[in-house]
Design a protein around this motif. Sequence first.
Motif, mmCIF file in Angstrom:
data_model
loop_
_atom_site.group_PDB
_atom_site.id
_atom_site.type_symbol
_atom_site.label_atom_id
_atom_site.label_comp_id
_atom_site.label_asym_id
_atom_site.label_seq_id
_atom_site.Cartn_x
_atom_site.Cartn_y
_atom_site.Cartn_z
ATOM 1 N N GLY A 73 0.815 -1.213 0.000
ATOM 2 C CA GLY A 73 0.000 0.000 0.000
ATOM 3 C C GLY A 73 0.844 1.257 0.000
ATOM 4 O O GLY A 73 0.515 2.246 -0.660
ATOM 5 N N ILE A 74 1.956 1.247 0.732
ATOM 6 C CA ILE A 74 2.850 2.404 0.757
ATOM 7 C C ILE A 74 3.495 2.591 -0.617
ATOM 8 O O ILE A 74 3.634 3.720 -1.097
ATOM 9 C CB ILE A 74 3.896 2.243 1.874
ATOM 10 N N ALA A 75 3.858 1.489 -1.267
ATOM 11 C CA ALA A 75 4.404 1.585 -2.629
ATOM 12 C C ALA A 75 3.362 2.143 -3.586
ATOM 13 O O ALA A 75 3.689 2.938 -4.476
ATOM 14 C CB ALA A 75 4.879 0.216 -3.098
ATOM 15 N N ALA A 76 2.099 1.758 -3.415
ATOM 16 C CA ALA A 76 1.028 2.288 -4.268
ATOM 17 C C ALA A 76 0.845 3.788 -4.034
ATOM 18 O O ALA A 76 0.602 4.543 -4.982
ATOM 19 C CB ALA A 76 -0.273 1.546 -4.000
ATOM 20 N N LEU A 77 0.968 4.229 -2.790
ATOM 21 C CA LEU A 77 0.876 5.663 -2.505
ATOM 22 C C LEU A 77 2.031 6.428 -3.147
ATOM 23 O O LEU A 77 1.847 7.535 -3.663
ATOM 24 C CB LEU A 77 0.856 5.907 -0.995
ATOM 25 N N TYR A 78 3.216 5.823 -3.150
ATOM 26 C CA TYR A 78 4.359 6.454 -3.803
ATOM 27 C C TYR A 78 4.132 6.542 -5.317
ATOM 28 O O TYR A 78 4.449 7.570 -5.937
ATOM 29 C CB TYR A 78 5.642 5.681 -3.492
ATOM 30 N N ILE A 79 3.584 5.494 -5.897
ATOM 31 C CA ILE A 79 3.280 5.520 -7.331
ATOM 32 C C ILE A 79 2.246 6.602 -7.634
ATOM 33 O O ILE A 79 2.354 7.310 -8.640
ATOM 34 C CB ILE A 79 2.815 4.136 -7.808
ATOM 35 N N LEU A 80 1.253 6.754 -6.756
ATOM 36 C CA LEU A 80 0.279 7.837 -6.935
ATOM 37 C C LEU A 80 0.959 9.194 -6.915
ATOM 38 O O LEU A 80 0.612 10.091 -7.695
ATOM 39 C CB LEU A 80 -0.780 7.776 -5.838
ATOM 40 N N TYR A 81 1.927 9.370 -6.033
ATOM 41 C CA TYR A 81 2.657 10.631 -5.958
ATOM 42 C C TYR A 81 3.427 10.893 -7.254
ATOM 43 O O TYR A 81 3.404 12.007 -7.781
ATOM 44 C CB TYR A 81 3.605 10.604 -4.755
ATOM 45 N N ILE A 82 4.094 9.864 -7.766
ATOM 46 C CA ILE A 82 4.851 10.010 -9.015
ATOM 47 C C ILE A 82 3.909 10.329 -10.181
ATOM 48 O O ILE A 82 4.204 11.179 -11.022
ATOM 49 C CB ILE A 82 5.670 8.739 -9.305
ATOM 50 N N VAL A 83 2.756 9.650 -10.232
ATOM 51 C CA VAL A 83 1.776 9.909 -11.295
ATOM 52 C C VAL A 83 1.282 11.351 -11.203
ATOM 53 O O VAL A 83 1.147 12.039 -12.221
ATOM 54 C CB VAL A 83 0.606 8.903 -11.209
ATOM 55 N N TYR A 84 1.045 11.822 -9.992
ATOM 56 C CA TYR A 84 0.587 13.206 -9.810
ATOM 57 C C TYR A 84 1.635 14.191 -10.308
ATOM 58 O O TYR A 84 1.303 15.171 -10.985
ATOM 59 C CB TYR A 84 0.271 13.463 -8.329
ATOM 60 N N LYS A 85 2.914 13.950 -9.989
ATOM 61 C CA LYS A 85 3.973 14.843 -10.454
ATOM 62 C C LYS A 85 4.079 14.832 -11.972
ATOM 63 O O LYS A 85 4.260 15.884 -12.597
ATOM 64 C CB LYS A 85 5.311 14.432 -9.837
#
Length: 116
Positions: A73-85
């Motif tokens: 889940g933490i990795a998925a949140l990081y991927i969401l952050y990268i997608v947002y950037k």
Amino acid sequence: MKKLGLFILGAIAAIIAIANLGPIIGLAISLVVLYYSVKQFTKTDQTSKKVLWAVVGFIALSVAASNVPAILGIAALYILYIVYKEWKKDDSTPVEPKDDDPFTNFEREWAELNRN
């Protein structure tokens, strides 16, 4: 086409993050309890209290280890952050007017050399 891929990746990451929200919260709580028990263990001088805090720390460590899916889940949140950037990144490059003035061309080339 790039935005569509980012949207699909973000949607999948959001679903994974929401599905692992419980383990993420459990991991956070258990790590806080573990930190507090280690701090109290090092502070106290009585053997009985050291045993008590060691048992509490071991239980918190066991609970933290059982919440391993939270890492996904933490990795998925990081991927969401990268997608947002990447979504917010501006793809257009400014077009500089072509000028035959040698000083304008020199300044542009000098700025380009200094960037590298």
